[in-house]
Scaffold this motif. Structure first.
Motif, PDB file in Angstrom:
ATOM      1  N   ARG A  59     -10.028  12.842  -4.542  1.00  0.00           N
ATOM      2  CA  ARG A  59      -9.738  14.190  -5.168  1.00  0.00           C
ATOM      3  C   ARG A  59      -8.986  15.090  -4.055  1.00  0.00           C
ATOM      4  N   HIS A  60      -9.024  14.749  -2.842  1.00  0.00           N
ATOM      5  CA  HIS A  60      -8.382  15.335  -1.735  1.00  0.00           C
ATOM      6  C   HIS A  60      -7.178  14.470  -1.476  1.00  0.00           C
ATOM      7  N   SER A  61      -5.854  14.922  -1.526  1.00  0.00           N
ATOM      8  CA  SER A  61      -4.733  14.012  -1.244  1.00  0.00           C
ATOM      9  C   SER A  61      -4.412  14.163   0.368  1.00  0.00           C
ATOM     10  N   GLU A  62      -4.608  13.339   1.067  1.00  0.00           N
ATOM     11  CA  GLU A  62      -4.517  13.411   2.481  1.00  0.00           C
ATOM     12  C   GLU A  62      -3.365  12.473   2.981  1.00  0.00           C
ATOM     13  N   LEU A  63      -2.894  13.013   4.012  1.00  0.00           N
ATOM     14  CA  LEU A  63      -1.994  12.228   4.788  1.00  0.00           C
ATOM     15  C   LEU A  63      -2.524  11.338   5.768  1.00  0.00           C
ATOM     16  N   THR A  64      -3.054  10.198   5.482  1.00  0.00           N
ATOM     17  CA  THR A  64      -3.727   9.465   6.450  1.00  0.00           C
ATOM     18  C   THR A  64      -2.854   8.130   6.512  1.00  0.00           C
ATOM     19  N   PHE A  65      -3.047   7.475   7.519  1.00  0.00           N
ATOM     20  CA  PHE A  65      -2.387   6.159   7.762  1.00  0.00           C
ATOM     21  C   PHE A  65      -2.764   5.149   6.575  1.00  0.00           C
ATOM     22  N   ASP A  66      -3.800   5.124   6.125  1.00  0.00           N
ATOM     23  CA  ASP A  66      -4.459   4.421   5.010  1.00  0.00           C
ATOM     24  C   ASP A  66      -3.705   4.788   3.627  1.00  0.00           C
ATOM     25  N   ASN A  67      -3.602   5.986   3.210  1.00  0.00           N
ATOM     26  CA  ASN A  67      -3.273   6.366   2.124  1.00  0.00           C
ATOM     27  C   ASN A  67      -1.726   6.349   2.105  1.00  0.00           C
ATOM     28  N   ILE A  68      -0.999   6.459   3.235  1.00  0.00           N
ATOM     29  CA  ILE A  68       0.518   6.358   3.206  1.00  0.00           C
ATOM     30  C   ILE A  68       0.829   5.004   2.929  1.00  0.00           C
ATOM     31  N   ILE A  69       0.048   4.148   3.480  1.00  0.00           N
ATOM     32  CA  ILE A  69       0.390   2.723   3.214  1.00  0.00           C
ATOM     33  C   ILE A  69       0.168   2.286   1.515  1.00  0.00           C
ATOM     34  N   LYS A  70      -1.029   2.672   1.282  1.00  0.00           N
ATOM     35  CA  LYS A  70      -1.465   2.351  -0.229  1.00  0.00           C
ATOM     36  C   LYS A  70      -0.684   2.979  -1.301  1.00  0.00           C
ATOM     37  N   ASN A  71      -0.186   4.199  -0.881  1.00  0.00           N
ATOM     38  CA  ASN A  71       0.514   4.787  -1.883  1.00  0.00           C
ATOM     39  C   ASN A  71       2.093   4.588  -1.862  1.00  0.00           C
ATOM     40  N   LYS A  72       2.369   4.142  -0.643  1.00  0.00           N
ATOM     41  CA  LYS A  72       3.987   3.802  -0.684  1.00  0.00           C
ATOM     42  C   LYS A  72       4.560   2.321  -0.975  1.00  0.00           C
ATOM     43  N   LEU A  73       3.443   1.720  -0.787  1.00  0.00           N
ATOM     44  CA  LEU A  73       4.002  -0.094  -0.898  1.00  0.00           C
ATOM     45  C   LEU A  73       3.784  -0.492  -2.068  1.00  0.00           C
ATOM     46  N   ASN A  74       4.758  -1.609  -2.761  1.00  0.00           N
ATOM     47  CA  ASN A  74       4.469  -2.281  -3.798  1.00  0.00           C
ATOM     48  C   ASN A  74       3.416  -3.127  -3.466  1.00  0.00           C
ATOM     49  N   PRO A  75       2.562  -3.770  -4.498  1.00  0.00           N
ATOM     50  CA  PRO A  75       1.446  -4.671  -4.177  1.00  0.00           C
ATOM     51  C   PRO A  75       1.905  -5.967  -3.532  1.00  0.00           C
ATOM     52  N   LYS A  76       3.160  -6.619  -3.399  1.00  0.00           N
ATOM     53  CA  LYS A  76       3.493  -7.767  -2.807  1.00  0.00           C
ATOM     54  C   LYS A  76       3.551  -7.355  -1.311  1.00  0.00           C
ATOM     55  N   VAL A  77       4.418  -6.192  -1.006  1.00  0.00           N
ATOM     56  CA  VAL A  77       4.589  -5.824   0.086  1.00  0.00           C
ATOM     57  C   VAL A  77       3.341  -5.301   0.755  1.00  0.00           C
ATOM     58  N   LEU A  78       2.381  -4.791   0.146  1.00  0.00           N
ATOM     59  CA  LEU A  78       1.287  -4.082   0.558  1.00  0.00           C
ATOM     60  C   LEU A  78       0.428  -5.373   1.193  1.00  0.00           C
ATOM     61  N   LYS A  79       0.154  -6.434   0.549  1.00  0.00           N
ATOM     62  CA  LYS A  79      -0.399  -7.800   1.016  1.00  0.00           C
ATOM     63  C   LYS A  79       0.130  -8.014   2.375  1.00  0.00           C
ATOM     64  N   GLU A  80       1.513  -7.955   2.326  1.00  0.00           N
ATOM     65  CA  GLU A  80       2.060  -8.725   3.705  1.00  0.00           C
ATOM     66  C   GLU A  80       1.621  -7.630   4.694  1.00  0.00           C
ATOM     67  N   PHE A  81       1.920  -6.325   4.510  1.00  0.00           N
ATOM     68  CA  PHE A  81       1.419  -5.225   5.373  1.00  0.00           C
ATOM     69  C   PHE A  81       0.092  -5.502   5.746  1.00  0.00           C
TER      70      PHE A  81
END
Lengths: 367, 367
Positions: free
Chosen positions: A3-25
């Motif tokens: 419920r709290h939108s937070e600027l964390t390392f993990d959230n940045i990654i999860k929200n910004k990368l598409n599934p294929k790139v996310l896997k590679e990352f």
């Protein structure tokens, strides 16, 4: 859930990368494409929402062997203080107890077997104030103090091993930075004393207590051989090493550390220790902002960044808990992975400790 | 410049995050919001395009003091082999020399003072083949071999200190995994022998040479006190530690490591060592795919992932070079940062080495 939108390392990654790139990352950064999330009960989700803590659950499996898996479920709890630090010490502590009890209830209902709390979990981290006497009541006995009495009941009730990092006052009145290990029957199994004390910025702990004099104990609990490396001790490679040489399978690093310095170290050091020593590491940091009135006027304010996480001996790690919110991270691990990784990498076989023992001894005798 | 679109950690981040989020991410991951890129000459860019190597340049500054800055410009070179491994050993080696000379020329024109090449830079890493005799000609003298003769000229010409990791054959014919240090006048200043040898997957080096017997030398060069930790030695915390205790200001980690295992360690270990020991670390890995015909039939293929990078003692790091291409990374550092970080964090002051020397000695006597 988030419920709290937070600027964390993990959230940045999860929200910004598409599934294929996310896997590679994920493969390069976390060590595996998939975080292997564990399903939790509806009742646990409900508890986390009602009691306003984040709930995250992951697993680390090992390769199948003819030997059976050695599954253990561990729980990391990060939490903020509740009452202002000007309230009575008793009330401050009990407000924390009330909150922690709810989180431990949830952990127990998920089958967690070993829990570790954050450094000096039952109090605000007043050690940054440089003041002592006015906070003295927070220091407590490792065997008869309020924190231990509170946790022993829960340990017995749920069959939990609990690591309880406290500010200890021993029988002759000396203070220590201590982690008490309570076994699943509610007995105090032993304690670990913080071996390395910081003098960094306002975190100068040597006026409060001395560095530990109990070495590097490993506790052979019902579920796993565990050890503790308290906060600043994570900067010392030899502290991690000795715990591994003494047989630790899981090392907990309960901490109280602020973003102003060293946040970029946080994701490196405990993870490196897991890799180097072939065991699991559990990093736990407090959250929230703590404000203290200084006797000399003005206020002192410190904000902790949470971000608790777990690393497996193969270097794979979980995402972190929130930087802002209370949280419970449940991780199911297979201890067979420790042996499998050591067999693969052989860091222990190739460590040449005899050379280093001699070189360090020589260095000491020269100084 | 980036003509090859590559899926690397750094490219993923750079391309997918907006500027504000990128800064936040950089702060947590790299330790600073800005990579502090250094401007390079047009002629250097042209050389990198013509000769098909990546060129990246960054700086790490220190706080201003009344003492003058101690600026040093270092160069990391990662490269692939050129000719097929079935060609004559002499031709394979000379093709590498031709390429390396162009990269070193570029580095020198940018004012680089210390260069480090990758592990066994003058040959394909045939040590993964488990075969020995057919490759024996690659082993060379640390003082009179072709690699040293080639580099001595360049060192003298440009006033460069060069770290040259080679497969050494000493005067009695014994092989070693060696890093030769050549000073700015073209003299061999000394050498370091790889202290820890892997037996991981097909990388089993003990049939070729023994672990180093020269301890942890630090080389007091014209520009900085430097040391070397070769490849697998990066997994051993004590190896890094002794180099620091012996006075290293910069530690180079020339490597040959493949993605199949341990790529997620790559960004952790050398960075952790920089933090733990208060010095700069330089991680260099070879690139490209190497194919060997096996005497028993079939081929053996190994792909190296490059990703060379530099970490400062405060934990800040540069982005990595390419996973696929040859590359030159130039980094200007201020050695004052080592002392400043040690003054801030005090890891050396709080290390309690006397305890560990004793504990390790006791452990040895028990075994």
């Amino acid at each position: 859930m988030e419920r709290h939108s937070e600027l964390t390392f993990d959230n940045i990654i999860k929200n910004k990368l598409n599934p294929k790139v996310l896997k590679e990352f994920n493969k390069i950064y976390y060590g595996r494409e998939d975080h292997c999330e564990l399903k939790v009960k509806e009742s646990s989700l409900k508890s986390s929402e009602e009691n306003n803590f984040e709930l995250a659950a992951y697993s680390f499996s090992a390769a199948q062997e003819s030997r059976p898996p050695r599954l253990v479920k561990i729980g990391l709890i990060q939490h903020s203080v509740i009452l202002p630090t000007c309230e009575s010490i008793r009330e401050q502590r009990e407000a924390i107890f009330t909150k922690i009890e709810k989180i431990i209830n949830t952990a127990a209902s998920e089958g967690v077997q070993i829990i570790c709390l954050e450094e000096t979990w039952s109090m605000p981290f007043f050690l940054c104030t440089r003041e002592k006497e006015k906070w003295a009541e927070f220091a407590e006995s490792a065997t008869k103090g309020p924190s231990v009495i509170f946790l022993k009941d829960l340990a017995r009730k749920y069959g939990l091993v609990i690591v309880s990092p406290i500010l200890e006052k021993d029988d002759v009145g000396t203070w220590w930075n201590t982690a008490v290990v309570i076994d699943e029957e509610g007995n105090v199994l032993g304690k670990h004393l913080k071996n390395h004390l910081p003098s960094v910025g306002s975190f100068s702990e040597t006026p409060y207590y001395a560095p530990g004099n109990m070495g590097h104990p490993v506790f052979d609990t019902k579920y796993a051989k565990i050890a503790i490396n308290i906060c600043y001790g994570r900067h010392q490679a030899l502290n991690w090493l000795m715990l591994g040489l003494n047989g630790a399978e899981i090392v907990f690093n309960p901490s109280a550390t602020v973003a102003e310095f060293g946040e970029s170290f946080w994701n490196i050091e405990a993870r490196n220790a897991a890799i180097a020593n072939g065991y699991f590491t559990c990093s736990i940091n407090r959250v929230g902002t703590e404000t203290f009135n200084s006797t000399s006027g003005g206020t002192i304010e410190r904000t902790y960044y949470g971000s608790s996480y777990v690393t497996a001996p193969n270097g794979c790690r979980t995402p972190a808990l929130s930087r802002l919110r209370d949280g419970l991270m449940i991780v199911e691990i297979d201890l067979n992975l420790n042996r499998q990784v050591r067999d693969q990498w052989g860091f222990n076989m190739t460590s040449r400790l005899d050379i280093y023992a001699t070189e360090l001894k020589e260095l000491q005798s020269q100084n």
